[in-house]
Design an enzyme around this catalytic site. Structure first.
Site, PDB file in Angstrom:
ATOM      1  N   CYS A 151      -5.081   2.539  -6.113  1.00  0.00           N
ATOM      2  CA  CYS A 151      -6.174   1.559  -6.129  1.00  0.00           C
ATOM      3  C   CYS A 151      -6.838   1.581  -4.764  1.00  0.00           C
ATOM      4  O   CYS A 151      -7.341   2.625  -4.332  1.00  0.00           O
ATOM      5  CB  CYS A 151      -5.665   0.173  -6.524  1.00  0.00           C
ATOM      6  SG  CYS A 151      -4.351  -0.473  -5.480  1.00  0.00           S
ATOM      7  N   ARG A 186      -2.687  -3.207  -6.503  1.00  0.00           N
ATOM      8  CA  ARG A 186      -3.010  -3.242  -7.929  1.00  0.00           C
ATOM      9  C   ARG A 186      -2.297  -2.111  -8.666  1.00  0.00           C
ATOM     10  O   ARG A 186      -1.859  -2.275  -9.803  1.00  0.00           O
ATOM     11  CB  ARG A 186      -4.526  -3.126  -8.129  1.00  0.00           C
ATOM     12  CG  ARG A 186      -5.296  -4.384  -7.801  1.00  0.00           C
ATOM     13  CD  ARG A 186      -6.801  -4.179  -7.875  1.00  0.00           C
ATOM     14  NE  ARG A 186      -7.327  -3.438  -6.730  1.00  0.00           N
ATOM     15  CZ  ARG A 186      -8.606  -3.180  -6.515  1.00  0.00           C
ATOM     16  NH1 ARG A 186      -9.513  -3.596  -7.399  1.00  0.00           N
ATOM     17  NH2 ARG A 186      -9.009  -2.521  -5.456  1.00  0.00           N
TER      18      ARG A 186
END
Lengths: 150, 290
Positions: free
Chosen positions: B244, B249
């Site tokens: 990410c 994430r």
């Protein structure tokens, strides 16, 4: 120059931040207004829009307000900043730096989240720069209270 | 059969539901850790007995862009009252995004029993479960950790560079579609921080991380997840890397692929776009033409 030493211990700084988050000061649009600047962190969803009105003699921050959404620190910082800079000379605010902003909030608490802590501050910096650019010395004053220009 | 059992996960033991946590609030073999992006959420109220773990202050090295070392991990765990045989349950804000990040770091040190509370903080609050502002303290734990093992679940830049040239591999970009396309690196009129270029690593497919969860923040079923990832070529037979912006994430996607779908070879590239997108000489792809 405003002093930035808050004298708050860690828990008191947390309580103040939570109070400003839950009971924000100077929240909402400002009308009339001289400059409106949006700011934000795309990765974590923190958004703050700063409304700046400058005094009629163009030397001081007359009023700022904000709108926004996001984490506790970013929104509480906007509220605390909005109180702190009311009436501050523009020249003084231009000397106010990010580290002082973090100290104002409580370095022990927000030092690990500098981007959240300084989002409103940086947005206000941008607003002041924009004000200076749009109303350079010699131009007629926008004279807060008569119009918005953004 | 609990709701979790009905979802068909490959490793259901890594998830607990809110009822399980509510029943283990006073279990001395269970440590509940709250991991949030919002550093002050915990102070507004948390699961009674839960301890705050901060990804910046607790899990990152203070100087080097890296994670804490073995000694600091042992001290951190012991200070929380965690021993090697403690069941550690993570939960947090934003669909457990930061909870999976903390769990991933615990797995770098091989902690055996680490779990996620399905639905995270949002579900606990929505259910009206009790919250407390009391900061708990526990007797020190006894923790002996091995040296951090990055090889199995962490990918580095040069490994990614090789990865994208090989067959039988897959790369998943879990950022927003706008970040993937290169349309967005920052907000208008705000100084951009951290990324010189917009776009994605060549060969990566775009599957935003939050597509793995439902509106109540709980994970989708195994069948739904298999369709989500399999339909884009992210399948169990491949060597998979997720990335990410800084690896948080993508830790969520790593968790989903590893434990909920049972993929055997999944790594998280925590250097992610802030490293790749800024590196001299590395190729990128950009679909946004604006």
């Amino acid at each position: 120059m405003h002093g930035v030493y808050t004298g708050l211990d860690r828990q008191s700084a947390i309580e103040r931040l939570l109070d400003h988050y839950q009971n924000p000061r100077n929240r909402g649009p400002l009308d009339p207004v001289d400059v409106v600047v949006p700011g934000g962190q795309p990765d974590c969803g923190d958004l703050v829009t700063i409304y700046l009105r400058v005094s009629a003699d163009r030397t001081r921050i007359d009023t700022i307000s904000f709108e926004g959404q996001g984490c506790t620190v970013s929104q509480a910082a906007a509220s605390i900043l909005s109180e702190y800079v009311q009436g501050m000379p523009l020249a003084e605010f231009e000397q106010f730096d990010q580290q002082s902003m973090i100290d104002l909030l409580g370095r022990d608490v927000v030092g690990s989240r500098p981007r959240c802590a300084t989002l409103a501050f940086n947005t206000l910096k941008t607003a002041v720069i924009k004000y200076r650019r749009e109303w350079p010395d010699g131009m007629a004053s926008p004279n807060a209270g008569t119009h918005g220009n953004d | 059969m609990s709701n979790l059992d009905s979802k068909g996960y490959a490793h259901p033991e890594v998830l607990v539901d809110t009822a399980w946590v509510a029943a283990h609030l006073n279990d001395p073999k269970v440590c509940i850790l709250e991991s949030n992006e919002d550093i002050l959420l915990y102070d507004q109220g948390h699961i009674p007995g839960a301890i705050k773990i901060d990804w910046v202050g607790d899990l990152n090295d203070p100087v080097v862009r890296d994670y804490l070392d073995r000694e600091r991990f042992e001290e951190l765990a012991a200070s929380f009252g965690i021993s090697n045989d403690t069941t550690v349950v993570f939960y947090g804000d934003k669909n457990n995004w930061w909870a999976t990040y903390a769990l991933w770091v615990f797995k770098l040190f091989g902690h055996q029993d680490a779990r996620i509370m399905d639905g995270g903080r949002a579900k606990w609050i929505a259910e009206g479960q009790p919250v407390s502002r009391e900061i708990p303290s526990y007797p020190r734990g006894s923790y002996q950790a091995p040296e951090r093992n990055d090889a199995a679940i962490r990918a580095f830049r040069d490994e990614v560079r090789q990865h994208i040239t090989k067959v039988g591999t897959a790369l998943v970009d879990v950022r927003s579609p706008q970040e993937y396309s290169g349309e967005r690196t920052h907000m208008p009129e705000y100084p951009q921080e951290g990324t010189l270029r917009g776009g994605h690593i060549p060969t990566a497919v775009s599957i935003p991380w939050a597509k793995a969860v439902q509106t109540d923040s709980t994970f989708k079923s195994k069948a739904e997840l298999a369709e989500l990832y399999g339909s884009q070529g992210i399948t169990a037979d491949k060597d998979v890397i997720a990335y990410c912006r800084i690896g948080e994430r993508s830790s969520h996607t790593w968790f989903v692929l590893t434990y909920l779908l049972g993929y055997p070879n999944v790594r998280n590239y925590d250097g992610s776009w802030t490293e790749w997108g800024n590196s001299v000489g590395l190729p990128i792809e950009k679909s946004y033409q604006g």
